[in-house]
Design a protein around this motif. Structure first.
Motif, mmCIF file in Angstrom:
data_model
loop_
_atom_site.group_PDB
_atom_site.id
_atom_site.type_symbol
_atom_site.label_atom_id
_atom_site.label_comp_id
_atom_site.label_asym_id
_atom_site.label_seq_id
_atom_site.Cartn_x
_atom_site.Cartn_y
_atom_site.Cartn_z
ATOM 1 N N ALA A 169 0.821 -1.216 0.000
ATOM 2 C CA ALA A 169 0.000 0.000 0.000
ATOM 3 C C ALA A 169 0.851 1.261 0.000
ATOM 4 C CB ALA A 169 -0.940 -0.013 1.201
ATOM 5 N N MET A 170 1.969 1.244 0.707
ATOM 6 C CA MET A 170 2.777 2.459 0.821
ATOM 7 C C MET A 170 3.513 2.795 -0.480
ATOM 8 S SD MET A 170 6.275 1.604 2.890
ATOM 9 C CE MET A 170 7.707 1.097 1.902
ATOM 10 N N GLN A 171 3.592 1.824 -1.393
ATOM 11 C CA GLN A 171 4.305 2.050 -2.640
ATOM 12 C C GLN A 171 3.399 2.576 -3.752
ATOM 13 O OE1 GLN A 171 6.060 -1.809 -3.231
ATOM 14 N NE2 GLN A 171 7.693 -1.451 -1.750
ATOM 15 N N ARG A 172 2.103 2.674 -3.478
ATOM 16 C CA ARG A 172 1.186 3.191 -4.478
ATOM 17 C C ARG A 172 1.256 4.709 -4.532
ATOM 18 N NH1 ARG A 172 -3.331 -0.632 -1.811
ATOM 19 N NH2 ARG A 172 -2.519 -2.634 -2.569
ATOM 20 N N SER A 173 0.759 5.262 -5.620
ATOM 21 C CA SER A 173 0.766 6.715 -5.766
ATOM 22 C C SER A 173 -0.134 7.341 -4.704
ATOM 23 C CB SER A 173 0.293 7.111 -7.160
ATOM 24 O OG SER A 173 -1.026 6.643 -7.395
ATOM 25 N N LEU A 174 0.202 8.545 -4.311
ATOM 26 C CA LEU A 174 -0.519 9.254 -3.260
ATOM 27 C C LEU A 174 -1.100 10.534 -3.833
ATOM 28 C CD1 LEU A 174 -1.106 9.162 -0.162
ATOM 29 C CD2 LEU A 174 0.962 10.524 0.154
ATOM 30 N N ARG A 175 -2.400 10.682 -3.715
ATOM 31 C CA ARG A 175 -3.030 11.915 -4.184
ATOM 32 C C ARG A 175 -2.504 13.094 -3.369
ATOM 33 N NH1 ARG A 175 -6.407 13.373 -0.219
ATOM 34 N NH2 ARG A 175 -7.210 11.748 1.170
ATOM 35 N N PRO A 176 -2.615 14.319 -3.885
ATOM 36 C CA PRO A 176 -2.188 15.489 -3.098
ATOM 37 C C PRO A 176 -2.950 15.566 -1.773
ATOM 38 C CG PRO A 176 -2.504 16.090 -5.386
ATOM 39 C CD PRO A 176 -3.034 14.691 -5.239
ATOM 40 N N LEU A 177 -2.217 15.726 -0.714
ATOM 41 C CA LEU A 177 -2.794 15.752 0.625
ATOM 42 C C LEU A 177 -2.979 17.183 1.113
ATOM 43 C CD1 LEU A 177 -0.556 13.025 2.312
ATOM 44 C CD2 LEU A 177 -2.837 12.711 1.319
ATOM 45 N N LYS A 178 -3.956 17.353 1.992
ATOM 46 C CA LYS A 178 -4.119 18.617 2.699
ATOM 47 C C LYS A 178 -3.588 18.416 4.115
ATOM 48 C CE LYS A 178 -7.331 22.370 3.773
ATOM 49 N NZ LYS A 178 -8.730 22.863 3.700
ATOM 50 N N ILE A 179 -2.545 19.149 4.450
ATOM 51 C CA ILE A 179 -1.832 18.955 5.717
ATOM 52 C C ILE A 179 -1.974 20.206 6.575
ATOM 53 C CG2 ILE A 179 0.412 18.486 6.765
ATOM 54 C CD1 ILE A 179 1.236 17.131 4.134
ATOM 55 N N ALA A 180 -2.431 20.018 7.801
ATOM 56 C CA ALA A 180 -2.533 21.113 8.770
ATOM 57 C C ALA A 180 -1.183 21.307 9.443
ATOM 58 C CB ALA A 180 -3.597 20.801 9.810
ATOM 59 N N LEU A 181 -0.634 22.511 9.337
ATOM 60 C CA LEU A 181 0.657 22.822 9.956
ATOM 61 C C LEU A 181 0.422 23.519 11.288
ATOM 62 C CD1 LEU A 181 3.764 23.115 9.879
ATOM 63 C CD2 LEU A 181 3.421 25.275 8.652
ATOM 64 N N VAL A 182 0.877 22.901 12.372
ATOM 65 C CA VAL A 182 0.710 23.452 13.722
ATOM 66 C C VAL A 182 2.103 23.647 14.310
ATOM 67 C CG1 VAL A 182 -0.313 23.123 15.995
ATOM 68 C CG2 VAL A 182 -1.484 22.226 13.960
ATOM 69 N N GLU A 183 2.505 24.906 14.478
ATOM 70 C CA GLU A 183 3.867 25.201 14.923
ATOM 71 C C GLU A 183 3.995 25.301 16.435
ATOM 72 O OE1 GLU A 183 5.059 28.728 12.814
ATOM 73 O OE2 GLU A 183 5.647 27.558 11.047
ATOM 74 N N HIS A 184 2.932 25.705 17.112
ATOM 75 C CA HIS A 184 2.966 25.898 18.569
ATOM 76 C C HIS A 184 1.725 25.256 19.190
ATOM 77 C CE1 HIS A 184 6.193 28.918 18.237
ATOM 78 N NE2 HIS A 184 5.495 29.460 17.255
ATOM 79 N N LEU A 185 1.838 24.949 20.461
ATOM 80 C CA LEU A 185 0.692 24.492 21.237
ATOM 81 C C LEU A 185 0.773 25.158 22.603
ATOM 82 C CD1 LEU A 185 -1.785 22.718 21.063
ATOM 83 C CD2 LEU A 185 -0.437 20.795 21.875
ATOM 84 N N GLU A 186 -0.144 26.062 22.862
ATOM 85 C CA GLU A 186 -0.130 26.806 24.119
ATOM 86 C C GLU A 186 -0.244 25.859 25.302
ATOM 87 O OE1 GLU A 186 0.474 29.904 24.448
ATOM 88 O OE2 GLU A 186 0.431 30.455 22.323
ATOM 89 N N PRO A 187 0.489 26.156 26.395
ATOM 90 C CA PRO A 187 1.192 27.412 26.685
ATOM 91 C C PRO A 187 2.685 27.393 26.364
ATOM 92 C CG PRO A 187 1.031 26.116 28.675
ATOM 93 C CD PRO A 187 0.375 25.300 27.592
ATOM 94 N N TRP A 188 3.170 26.378 25.612
ATOM 95 C CA TRP A 188 4.610 26.247 25.432
ATOM 96 C C TRP A 188 5.010 26.490 23.987
ATOM 97 C CZ3 TRP A 188 2.539 21.800 28.372
ATOM 98 C CH2 TRP A 188 2.609 22.037 29.755
#
Length: 479
Positions: A248-267
């Motif tokens: 399964a991991m060797q099959r083509s992958l459609r374009p993904l929508k990825i949420a980028l989270v740089e911080h998580l309060e309070p740190w």
């Protein structure tokens, strides 16, 4: 005539097993070379809890996907018939359960040869593998830094190329944190995908799950193929899985929508952690995926308080059971300060408070499932800063309160435990090294039951920016 060490240097476990099954490499030859490699790095790393070399020499490897491949089992709630199980604690003495748990049994049936057990902090409740029993496990990229925890021994040995993969488990980041610290690949599977029995029912309210730390993505997928699936009587089961994760991991992958989270309060995340995550985001965009800034729907301090409402009583229950089994109660003097703090503040909470904590983490799982309707994956830093120096996360004074411990550990790793609570699969991918030569992993989480998307993306990233050729200063390689 091949040079066995050069061959190991250049091969993952899947390749080595194919050579053994094809008759091009003798399992005994591979075992003796692995023992030499462990002996080469272990004096510096302190990553082996118990050596099982003689027992390994007596094993007849099963024919399977990992025929003859030597590895280690983490010394934490994973009984191995030929080994003692200390859980990183003095309290267990020389106890030997004399049995395999189901995960170990499946690894054995897959052909693995067990050359030892790897180190863990006491009861796995630290992000650094340091214990009174075994001392500190060191990072092969820089020996004054931690290898992470709690699967720190496994990660250090894989990073140092002593073995191509090693068993571990993860209740709050214990595969992904050391994978990040040591520059190797660590996948935490979905709740219910892996066996926990027969000794454990759900492991920290379902937050704990077993798998492995690997050098290659392919080995991680192949290990899932060999070991995944709920064991008999398991309280949870993950959604249906593919017939083969490797395929399964060797099959083509459609374009993904990825949420980028740089911080998580309070740190906040450090400048280096942000550089690491932005580098990873850029690589994803080069692969054709869309990366969008986002904020996670969680009150982190409240979540962590509930998580320890689960960890504290589970620790108390385990110690009570241990006392019954050995015929003498466990004394606080046998325990490390960190464990005494957990027991003092959370070990004896009421039943209603415990139920509220369980309901809280399951509610969080539903909240994140709704969040994932808009995204395929979440990308965060694995850690908010580079691997800490030895001693930074080692709590030596039991007069500290739990809030201090939470600040110490979770300001360093605020992201990983969330996905143990929600049950989602998550992975640390080694894509970035600091100017000082220390790795910081990129942490991705997927939808519940969707290991395939994670592994496929990891395979893409591994192809785009290979990491196997990056070797730490402490390594077992031939050259």
């Amino acid at each position: 005539m091949h040079d066995i060490h050069t061959l190991i240097d250049q091969s993952d476990a899947t390749t080595l097993a194919e050579l053994v099954k094809g008759g091009d490499l003798q399992a005994s030859e591979l075992l003796e070379a692995t023992i030499q490699r462990l002996e080469r790095v272990e004096p510096q790393l302190n990553a082996v809890a118990e050596k099982l070399y003689d027992q390994a020499r007596q094993q007849q490897p099963a024919v399977g996907p990992f025929s003859g491949v030597p590895t280690l089992v983490k010394d934490l709630f994973a009984p191995l018939a030929e080994a003692r199980m200390t859980n990183g604690s003095l309290a267990l003495g020389e106890a030997r359960p004399g049995m395999d748990d189901e995960m170990v049994s499946r690894l054995r049936r897959a052909g693995c040869v067990f050359v030892g057990t790897s180190t863990s902090p006491e009861f796995g409740t630290s992000y650094s593998t340091e214990s009174t029993r075994f001392g500190a496990t060191r990072n092969p990229w820089n020996l004054v830094h931690s290898a992470g925890g709690s699967s720190g021994g496994a990660a250090a040995l894989v990073a140092a190329r002593a073995v191509p993969f090693a068993h571990g488990n993860d209740g709050g980041g214990s595969l992904r944190v050391p994978a990040s610290c040591c520059g190797v690949f660590g996948l935490k599977p979905s709740r219910g995908l892996m066996p926990n029995g027969p000794l454990a029912g759900e492991g920290w309210g379902g937050m704990g799950v077993a798998h492995a730390i690997t050098l290659s993505v392919r080995d991680s997928a192949a290990l899932l193929d060999a070991t995944a699936g709920a064991d008999l009587g398991a309280p949870y089961a993950a959604p249906a899985r593919p017939s083969s994760y490797v395929e399964a991991m060797q099959r083509s992958l459609r374009p993904l929508k990825i949420a980028l989270v740089e911080h998580l309060e309070p740190w906040p995340s450090s400048a280096e952690a942000l550089a690491a995550i932005r580098h990873s985001a850029t690589l994803c965009e080069q692969l054709g995926h869309q990366v969008t800034p986002a904020t996670l729907p969680v009150d982190l301090p409240r979540f962590l308080d509930q998580a320890f409402d689960i960890i504290g009583p589970n620790t108390r229950n385990y110690l009570d059971l241990l006392g019954q089994m050995r015929g003498a109660p466990v004394s606080e003097t046998e325990l490390e300060p960190r464990t005494r703090i957990y027991l003092r503040e959370k070990g004896d909470i009421g039943a209603v408070q415990y139920v509220q904590a369980i309901e809280g983490i399951h509610a969080l799982g539903r909240t994140f499932a709704n969040f994932m309707r808009d995204y395929d994956l979440i990308l965060t830093p694995a850690l908010t800063r580079e691997p800490p120096r030895i001693g930074t996360l080692d709590v030596t004074d039991d007069r500290a309160d739990l809030a201090t411990l939470i600040e110490c550990f979770h300001s360093y790793s605020p992201f990983t435990a969330l996905f143990n609570a929600t049950g989602q699969p998550a992975m640390s991918v080694p894509l970035y090294w600091t100017n000082g030569g220390l790795p910081i992993g990129a942490h991705f989480a997927g939808r519940f039951g969707d290991e395939t998307t994670l592994l496929t993306l990891a395979h893409q990233l591994e192809t785009l920016q290979p990491w196997a050729q990056r070797r730490p200063p402490v390594n077992a390689c031939a050259t």
